[in-house]
Motif scaffolding. Structure first.
Motif, short mmCIF file in Angstrom:
data_model
loop_
_atom_site.label_atom_id
_atom_site.label_comp_id
_atom_site.label_asym_id
_atom_site.label_seq_id
_atom_site.Cartn_x
_atom_site.Cartn_y
_atom_site.Cartn_z
N GLU A 1 21.54 50.30 47.31
CA GLU A 1 20.79 49.04 47.28
C GLU A 1 21.57 47.92 46.60
N THR A 2 21.14 46.69 46.85
CA THR A 2 21.71 45.53 46.17
C THR A 2 20.63 44.94 45.26
N ILE A 3 21.00 44.61 44.04
CA ILE A 3 20.05 44.00 43.12
C ILE A 3 20.59 42.66 42.63
N GLN A 4 19.72 41.80 42.19
CA GLN A 4 20.11 40.48 41.68
C GLN A 4 20.35 40.58 40.17
N THR A 5 21.44 40.03 39.69
CA THR A 5 21.68 39.97 38.24
C THR A 5 22.34 38.64 37.91
N ASP A 6 22.58 38.43 36.62
CA ASP A 6 23.28 37.21 36.19
C ASP A 6 24.66 37.55 35.64
N VAL A 7 25.25 38.65 36.12
CA VAL A 7 26.54 39.06 35.55
C VAL A 7 27.66 38.14 36.04
N PRO A 8 28.71 37.99 35.21
CA PRO A 8 29.84 37.18 35.64
C PRO A 8 30.56 37.84 36.82
N PRO A 9 31.13 37.04 37.72
CA PRO A 9 31.87 37.63 38.84
C PRO A 9 33.16 38.27 38.35
N PRO A 10 33.68 39.23 39.09
CA PRO A 10 34.95 39.84 38.69
C PRO A 10 36.10 38.84 38.80
N ASN A 11 37.11 39.01 37.95
CA ASN A 11 38.35 38.24 38.07
C ASN A 11 39.26 39.00 39.03
N VAL A 12 39.26 38.58 40.28
CA VAL A 12 40.02 39.29 41.31
C VAL A 12 41.49 38.92 41.21
N ASP A 13 42.35 39.93 41.12
CA ASP A 13 43.78 39.67 41.10
C ASP A 13 44.51 40.80 41.84
N LEU A 14 45.84 40.75 41.80
CA LEU A 14 46.63 41.71 42.59
C LEU A 14 46.40 43.15 42.16
N ASP A 15 45.98 43.36 40.91
CA ASP A 15 45.78 44.72 40.43
C ASP A 15 44.47 45.33 40.93
N ASN A 16 43.49 44.48 41.30
CA ASN A 16 42.16 45.04 41.56
C ASN A 16 41.50 44.55 42.85
N GLU A 17 42.23 43.75 43.67
CA GLU A 17 41.57 43.13 44.83
C GLU A 17 41.01 44.17 45.80
N GLN A 18 41.67 45.33 45.94
CA GLN A 18 41.15 46.34 46.85
C GLN A 18 39.83 46.93 46.35
N VAL B 1 41.22 44.87 32.31
CA VAL B 1 40.11 43.93 32.14
C VAL B 1 39.46 43.57 33.47
N GLY B 2 40.27 43.51 34.54
CA GLY B 2 39.73 43.15 35.84
C GLY B 2 38.70 44.13 36.36
N PHE B 3 38.73 45.35 35.85
CA PHE B 3 37.76 46.36 36.27
C PHE B 3 36.55 46.42 35.35
N GLU B 4 36.60 45.67 34.24
CA GLU B 4 35.57 45.83 33.21
C GLU B 4 34.81 44.55 32.88
N SER B 5 35.42 43.38 33.14
CA SER B 5 34.82 42.15 32.62
C SER B 5 33.40 41.87 33.15
N PRO B 6 33.04 42.22 34.41
CA PRO B 6 31.66 41.92 34.82
C PRO B 6 30.61 42.70 34.02
N TYR B 7 31.05 43.73 33.33
CA TYR B 7 30.09 44.57 32.59
C TYR B 7 29.82 44.05 31.18
N ARG B 8 30.42 42.92 30.84
CA ARG B 8 30.15 42.24 29.57
C ARG B 8 30.39 43.17 28.37
N SER B 9 31.57 43.77 28.41
CA SER B 9 32.00 44.60 27.28
C SER B 9 32.20 43.71 26.06
N SER B 10 32.10 44.28 24.88
CA SER B 10 32.35 43.52 23.66
C SER B 10 32.87 44.48 22.61
N VAL B 11 33.42 43.90 21.54
CA VAL B 11 33.98 44.75 20.48
C VAL B 11 32.90 45.66 19.92
N VAL B 12 31.76 45.08 19.54
CA VAL B 12 30.71 45.93 18.94
C VAL B 12 30.17 46.92 19.96
#
Ligand SMILES: [Zn+2]
Lengths: 387, 134
Positions: B3-20, A131-142
């Motif tokens: 390039e960098t673009i502006q969006t309204d996406v949620p930030p990643p949940n950074v944890d030990l599995d993905n911080e790198q 999930v940590g690699f996917e959640s910013p992409y706003r995945s959903s069931v549908v």
């Protein structure tokens, strides 16, 4: 058909579907109790007979809380949660436990109220390292099922009209089910003209959201012989987890390739022997992919198979979801596996609605897909037989 | 440099599995898993190889070139967006969003390149956009 020797068989002796579709005044614990009572009364057993308990939907301390709530003294509890196919796994696991002599009356309950609570998404308990690699992409069931459908269309030329036939078949059956949430018969045109939710899936390609639940009682051969109900034997079962395999997805097929082959081989039957199939229909594409993977038609030919009317009872060769399925009838707790087993049992007992009852229905199949078909999911298949 | 673009996406949940992975993304780098034992590339990257379980893995730099494996337009939200799997030139596929695109002209197999989207807390998220003429 060759019959394998299976001295440790188990039987589904009780099945009950909760009649509610909106449980405003009923707690989850109350729903568990009501479906448990319904299935045990159906079997002709009491709560004191239960020595194993299975659920994937227990609030609080998992199965322990519901065991206490219902007053069960189980030697086995199992809260395996693989999403919508959980309850087919529970039948498989209960059958194995009975065959091993570990228990003789297994109660399996499902209860949920996503509609009353306004929760339409799958709970975050599914959050894993992926999930940590996917959640910013706003995945959903549908969205995940839509990507499977888009890829299926790309590889095999499947069309939206073909997918719509699956909803049409479910709606033709649902008109005879007084409890079904949606009882209006729809046309292919109505499906493809309903609003697009996630291309190429329309609103009518998606299942309903309902409250309620269901329960099953799986028993040993000795107990089954002592009961008055028709005997429905668990003749074969299979389960398989499929995922994206380190980044090499194959999203036009599912774990049903393995779970189906396993269940059919254990039962000693082929897809041609199956008189009726209840297949988890979270979305129309879920059914199409399962039909191909279970061997009811060639890979890529599912669109043709369904558009020939094959899923409609009295018309085609494989009546499916004769209660209206998740697409029209009921999808309690966002988990459709339980109701697939219940309707399969009704068909084998000859207790489906007369307008959809399959004549001489002696062998039928129930199938579930839990999780997300385009990424990680668990497929589970049961082959059931009336003895 | 992507390039960098502006969006309204949620930030990643950074944890030990993905911080790198997310630290690299903030440097506009796309990192994938690369096993030095069995030589396979994989996604998502992790601290061992999902093909041979070796811990001898690199968080290797990917080119950012890819093609669309499958996609969908999520329509029932205020700002519809494209959810997709893209297959990276290095082999593995990853979930992403396709941005700066005409929804109706997208197709499976289309060539795309990495761009970096600024999420709600300012951290960067790799996404993809069509390359003109493809
Ligand atoms: Zn390796």
């Amino acid at each position: 058909m060759t019959r394998p020797s299976n001295p440790g068989a188990a039987y589904i002796a009780g099945a009950f579907e909760h009649p509610t579709r909106l449980a405003t005044g009923l707690s989850i614990a109350q729903l568990h109790a009501e479906v448990a009572r319904g299935a045990l009364e159906d079997a002709g057993l009491g709560i004191a007979d239960v020595d194993a308990f299975y659920t994937a939907d227990a609030p609080g301390l998992g199965p322990i809380a519901i065991v206490e709530h219902l007053g069960i003294k189980p030697q086995i509890v199992d809260s395996t949660d693989v999403g919508g196919s959980s309850y087919l796994l529970h039948v498989n696991h209960a059958t194995q436990a009975i065959a091993a002599g570990k228990c003789s009356v297994a109660l399996i309950t499902l209860a949920g109220r996503p509609r009353a609570e306004g929760k339409i998404t799958v709970a975050s308990r599914f959050a894993g390292p992926d999930v940590g690699f996917e959640s910013p992409y706003r995945s959903s069931v549908v969205g995940m099922y839509a990507m499977a459908a888009a890829r299926h269309m790309h590889e095999f030329g499947t069309t939206g009209e073909q997918l719509a036939w699956i909803k049409v078949a479910a709606s033709v059956h649902a008109q005879h089910n007084p409890l079904a949430l949606l009882r209006n018969v729809v046309t292919v045109e109505e499906v493809v003209n309903s609003p697009m939710v996630a291309d190429p899936l329309h609103r009518l390609d998606c299942c309903v959201i309902t409250d309620g639940g269901g329960a099953l009682v799986v028993v040993s051969p000795e107990i089954a012989r002592s009961l008055a109900r028709p005997k429905v034997r668990v003749r074969g079962a299979g389960e398989f987890v499929k995922h994206i395999r380190g980044g090499y997805p194959d999203i036009t097929s599912s774990g049903a390739v393995v779970s189906g082959a396993q269940a059919l081989a254990e039962a000693g039957v082929t897809p041609k022997d199956i008189k009726c199939a209840c297949i988890y229909d979270s979305f129309t594409i879920s059914v199409l992919i399962a039909l191909e993977d279970l061997g009811f038609c060639e890979k890529g030919k599912g669109g043709q198979f369904v558009s020939e009317g094959n899923l409609i009872s009295g018309v085609g060769r494989l009546p499916f979801n004769t209660d209206g399925g998740g697409l029209c009838n009921n999808h309690p707790s966002n988990r459709g596996g339980m109701t697939k087993v219940i309707e399969t049992v009704r068909q084998l007992r000859g207790e489906a609605h007369p307008r959809v009852q399959v004549p001489n229905c002696d062998i039928a199949l129930a199938h579930g897909t839990g999780g997300w078909i385009a990424s990680r999911h668990c497929s589970a298949t049961l082959v059931l037989e009336r003895e | 440099m992507a390039e960098t673009i502006q969006t309204d996406v949620p930030p990643p949940n950074v944890d030990l599995d993905n911080e790198q992975f997310w630290a690299a993304a903030n440097r506009r780098q796309l990192r994938i898993g690369q096993c030095t034992k069995c030589q396979k590339a994989f996604f998502y990257p992790r601290h061992f190889c999902p093909f041979c379980l070796s811990a001898d893995v690199d968080w290797a730099l990917a080119s950012g070139k890819a093609q669309i494996y499958s996609y969908t337009v999520m329509r029932r939200v205020d700002n519809p967006y494209v959810l997709a799997y893209v297959q990276l030139d290095e082999g593995p596929a990853m979930m992403t969003n396709i941005v700066e695109c005409d929804f109706e002209s997208l197709r499976v197999g289309q060539i795309v390149e990495a761009v970096y989207a600024t999420s709600k807390n300012g951290s960067l998220v790799p996404m993809f956009r069509p390359i003109d003429g493809h």
